[in-house]
Write an enzyme that holds these catalytic residues in place. Structure first.
Site, PDB file in Angstrom:
ATOM      1  N   ALA A   1       4.934  52.532  -3.429  1.00  0.00           N
ATOM      2  CA  ALA A   1       5.494  53.882  -3.533  1.00  0.00           C
ATOM      3  C   ALA A   1       4.521  54.790  -4.276  1.00  0.00           C
ATOM      4  O   ALA A   1       3.832  54.356  -5.201  1.00  0.00           O
ATOM      5  CB  ALA A   1       6.820  53.819  -4.283  1.00  0.00           C
TER       6      ALA A   1
ATOM      7  N   CYS B   1      19.187  48.560  -5.441  1.00  0.00           N
ATOM      8  CA  CYS B   1      19.989  48.476  -4.206  1.00  0.00           C
ATOM      9  C   CYS B   1      21.229  47.632  -4.394  1.00  0.00           C
ATOM     10  O   CYS B   1      22.173  47.737  -3.618  1.00  0.00           O
ATOM     11  CB  CYS B   1      19.161  47.862  -3.083  1.00  0.00           C
TER      12      CYS B   1
ATOM     13  N   SER C   1      15.112  53.018   1.637  1.00  0.00           N
ATOM     14  CA  SER C   1      16.367  53.609   2.113  1.00  0.00           C
ATOM     15  C   SER C   1      16.653  53.213   3.563  1.00  0.00           C
ATOM     16  O   SER C   1      15.739  52.908   4.342  1.00  0.00           O
ATOM     17  CB  SER C   1      16.304  55.129   2.008  1.00  0.00           C
TER      18      SER C   1
ATOM     19  N   TRP D   1       9.694  52.237  -5.530  1.00  0.00           N
ATOM     20  CA  TRP D   1       9.346  52.540  -6.925  1.00  0.00           C
ATOM     21  C   TRP D   1      10.280  51.864  -7.916  1.00  0.00           C
ATOM     22  O   TRP D   1       9.971  51.770  -9.092  1.00  0.00           O
ATOM     23  CB  TRP D   1       9.371  54.062  -7.173  1.00  0.00           C
ATOM     24  N   ASN D   2      11.461  51.413  -7.468  1.00  0.00           N
ATOM     25  CA  ASN D   2      12.421  50.911  -8.463  1.00  0.00           C
ATOM     26  C   ASN D   2      12.081  49.507  -8.968  1.00  0.00           C
ATOM     27  O   ASN D   2      12.500  49.122 -10.051  1.00  0.00           O
ATOM     28  CB  ASN D   2      13.874  50.999  -7.946  1.00  0.00           C
TER      29      ASN D   2
ATOM     30  N   GLU E   1      14.688  37.460   1.943  1.00  0.00           N
ATOM     31  CA  GLU E   1      13.494  37.240   1.136  1.00  0.00           C
ATOM     32  C   GLU E   1      13.795  36.175   0.084  1.00  0.00           C
ATOM     33  O   GLU E   1      14.952  35.980  -0.295  1.00  0.00           O
ATOM     34  CB  GLU E   1      13.089  38.546   0.439  1.00  0.00           C
TER      35      GLU E   1
ATOM     36  N   GLU F   1      14.941  45.578   3.901  1.00  0.00           N
ATOM     37  CA  GLU F   1      15.884  45.446   2.786  1.00  0.00           C
ATOM     38  C   GLU F   1      16.242  46.871   2.391  1.00  0.00           C
ATOM     39  O   GLU F   1      15.449  47.568   1.772  1.00  0.00           O
ATOM     40  CB  GLU F   1      15.201  44.658   1.659  1.00  0.00           C
ATOM     41  N   LEU F   2      17.438  47.309   2.812  1.00  0.00           N
ATOM     42  CA  LEU F   2      17.766  48.745   2.757  1.00  0.00           C
ATOM     43  C   LEU F   2      18.853  49.034   1.716  1.00  0.00           C
ATOM     44  O   LEU F   2      19.080  48.242   0.814  1.00  0.00           O
ATOM     45  CB  LEU F   2      18.166  49.209   4.162  1.00  0.00           C
TER      46      LEU F   2
HETATM   47  C1  SIN Z   1      16.356  46.147  -5.094  1.00  0.00           C
HETATM   48  O1  SIN Z   1      17.020  46.951  -5.698  1.00  0.00           O
HETATM   49  O2  SIN Z   1      15.831  46.451  -4.017  1.00  0.00           O
HETATM   50  C2  SIN Z   1      16.077  44.754  -5.604  1.00  0.00           C
HETATM   51  C3  SIN Z   1      17.027  44.267  -6.620  1.00  0.00           C
HETATM   52  C4  SIN Z   1      16.806  42.841  -7.018  1.00  0.00           C
HETATM   53  O3  SIN Z   1      15.867  42.184  -6.564  1.00  0.00           O
HETATM   54  O4  SIN Z   1      17.611  42.349  -7.802  1.00  0.00           O
END
Ligand code: SIN
Length: 486
Positions: free
Chosen positions: A183, A291, A236, A157-158, A463, A257-258
């Site tokens: 999400a 993240c 997560s 969701w972020n 990625e 990607e955690l």
């Molecule tokens: C993420 O928080 O999963 C991605 C952050 C980003 O692409 O800069």
């Protein structure tokens, strides 16, 4: 600004095999605005059966999509890129409504997300194989790079848009059809992307969006179904572990990607103004809910007080409020649970001797004050766990070796940041940090041209960039024998 209901890209059906559909039992779930608590839309709550159907639709679309010349696939991706760019404003508003991300960041995310589509439209044409010098006169050895098959993408969701495009643009470019599970908090941006994908000309079955509030059941189907050849997940570490275990019997390929626990090192020779700017950007992006957000600020003893004073003043000046106002810098957290977690971290730190230099209060609704904690130590939960909110904890160190040891003292290894004007130190520290990405004198490092991903408990795979296509291609070695000389 128009309410969500008036946005032409609002879709309240899932997108399977080129059609807009509901759940078999017509079940739905509500999408709620984190900033106002208002119900924005109802979307279909699909289960395992509909997910299986989506996978089968994707599998049936695979041969024709895979066999299209790369240049043709690239043209469809390019058209999708143009449509996303043309609808930047509307997509950003949908995203802000459903995720609580402030509008300036949502606009930035649409541009960022579109950049992956543009990049992989170009990369589609460069999935080169190899010719290997033959060890025998009568043989020729070649390596082909071939589309892996149906790809499942489970996205967070972020980043409701960019985490979809960062996964599916390379998959589609490589000739793989996709089944996306966005999400439950942010399905509307995903559905708007599906509408634009439909207009761009992806054939039925190539692009599918399964909206669901049954994350575990749908996730299990995506892991277990033998036609899914690759699963890409951002979220997560706990869920990543579950998905990995679930993919073990089917040996489905994984990209994960955690979570992170990003350190931000400020040395005594750093440009403090630049370090404050970088820390602010790397900490408070999306209210600390990324993240790669800074979790631990590690500051040299000699500049600790000066850094704390400047950083605290900058944090105190951050503007919270209406997420649709372009002047707002910090929005709400995603959920009540997120607020409780942030609060628990704060209270744990206070119990272990930290001091609040600024903030520390829950505000109305899901808003939390941007907070600065000084006197942080390794005894605190925040030293080991990702806070995923607007709390900056500042630790002390006294030399380079100690800073590196503190920075690496975590299970995670996604992003780290270093501020110093000493080029030798920058190299040494960047090399010594056990992280997938390092920002040197830079707080915002994400871009479509560089590989994004982590090590240790932060996951596996990369990625974007020239490496991003690899996750969706298999290598096939072909040996031509019997080539007799004339
Ligand atoms: C993420 O928080 O999963 C991605 C952050 C980003 O692409 O800069």
């Amino acid at each position: 600004m128009a309410s969500v209901a008036n946005l032409p890209l609002l879709r309240q059906r899932a997108y399977l095999h080129g059609a807009w559909v509901g759940a078999d039992d017509e079940a739905t779930f509500a999408v709620i605005s984190p900033s106002t608590g208002e119900r924005l839309a109802l979307v279909p709550d699909l289960g395992r059966v509909e997910t299986r159907r989506a996978i089968e639709a994707a599998a049936s679309a695979w041969p024709a999509w895979r066999d299209r010349p790369a240049k043709e696939r690239a043209a469809v991706l390019r058209a999708w890129f143009a449509l996303i760019t043309d609808h930047r404003d509307e997509l950003a508003h949908l995203m802000t409504h459903e995720s609580g991300k402030v509008i300036t960041e949502s606009l930035g995310e649409v541009t960022y997300g579109a950049s992956f589509v543009e990049w992989f439209a170009e990369e589609a044409k460069r999935a080169y194989g190899d010719v290997i010098p033959s060890p025998a006169r009568d043989r020729r050895l070649v390596v082909l790079r071939q589309s892996i098959g149906v790809v499942a993408a489970i996205t967070p969701w972020n980043f409701p848009l960019a985490m979809i495009t960062r996964k599916v643009a390379p998959a589609l470019a490589a000739g793989c059809p996709v089944v996306i599970k966005p999400a439950a908090e942010t399905p509307l941006t995903a559905l708007a992307l599906a509408e634009l994908a439909d207009r761009a000309g992806f054939p039925p079955g190539v692009f599918n969006v399964v909206t669901t509030a049954q994350a575990s059941a749908v996730g299990l189907e995506l892991c277990e179904h033998p036609l899914v050849r690759k699963l890409s997940f951002t979220g997560s570490t706990a869920v990543g572990r579950t998905l990995m275990a679930q993919c073990a019997p089917s040996l489905t390929r994984l990209s994960l990607e955690l979570g992170g626990n990003a350190p931000f090192l400020v040395f005594d020779d750093a440009d403090l103004e630049a370090a404050v700017r970088g820390a602010l950007a790397a900490k408070y992006r999306h209210a600390g809910q990324t993240c790669v957000c800074v979790n631990r600020l590690l500051v040299h003893d000699d500049v600790y007080d000066a850094f704390v004073a400047r950083f605290t003043a900058a944090v105190a000046a951050l503007r919270l409020g209406d997420v649709l106002d372009p002047g707002t810098q910090v929005g709400p957290l995603i959920s009540e649970r997120a607020v409780t977690t942030v609060d628990a971290h704060l209270h744990d730190a206070l119990q272990h001797g930290a001091t609040v230099a600024h903030g520390g209060q829950r505000l109305g609704g899901l808003f939390y004050q941007p907070t600065v904690l000084t006197g942080a130590t390794s005894a605190m939960r925040i030293a080991q766990e990702e806070v995923f909110g607007p709390v900056a904890a500042i630790f002390r160190f006294s030399n380079e070796a100690e800073a590196i040891a503190m920075a690496n003292d975590t299970a995670f290894g996604l992003a780290a940041y270093v501020y110093s004007r000493d080029i030798g130190r920058c190299w040494r520290v960047a090399e010594a940090l056990e992280y997938g990405m390092v920002g040197v004198n830079e707080g915002l490092i994400s871009t479509e041209v560089a590989p994004f991903g982590g090590i240790k408990a932060s996951g596996m795979g990369r990625e974007s960039s020239k490496y991003g296509l690899d996750a969706y291609l298999e290598l096939k070695y072909v040996c031509f024998g019997g080539i007799d000389s004339v």
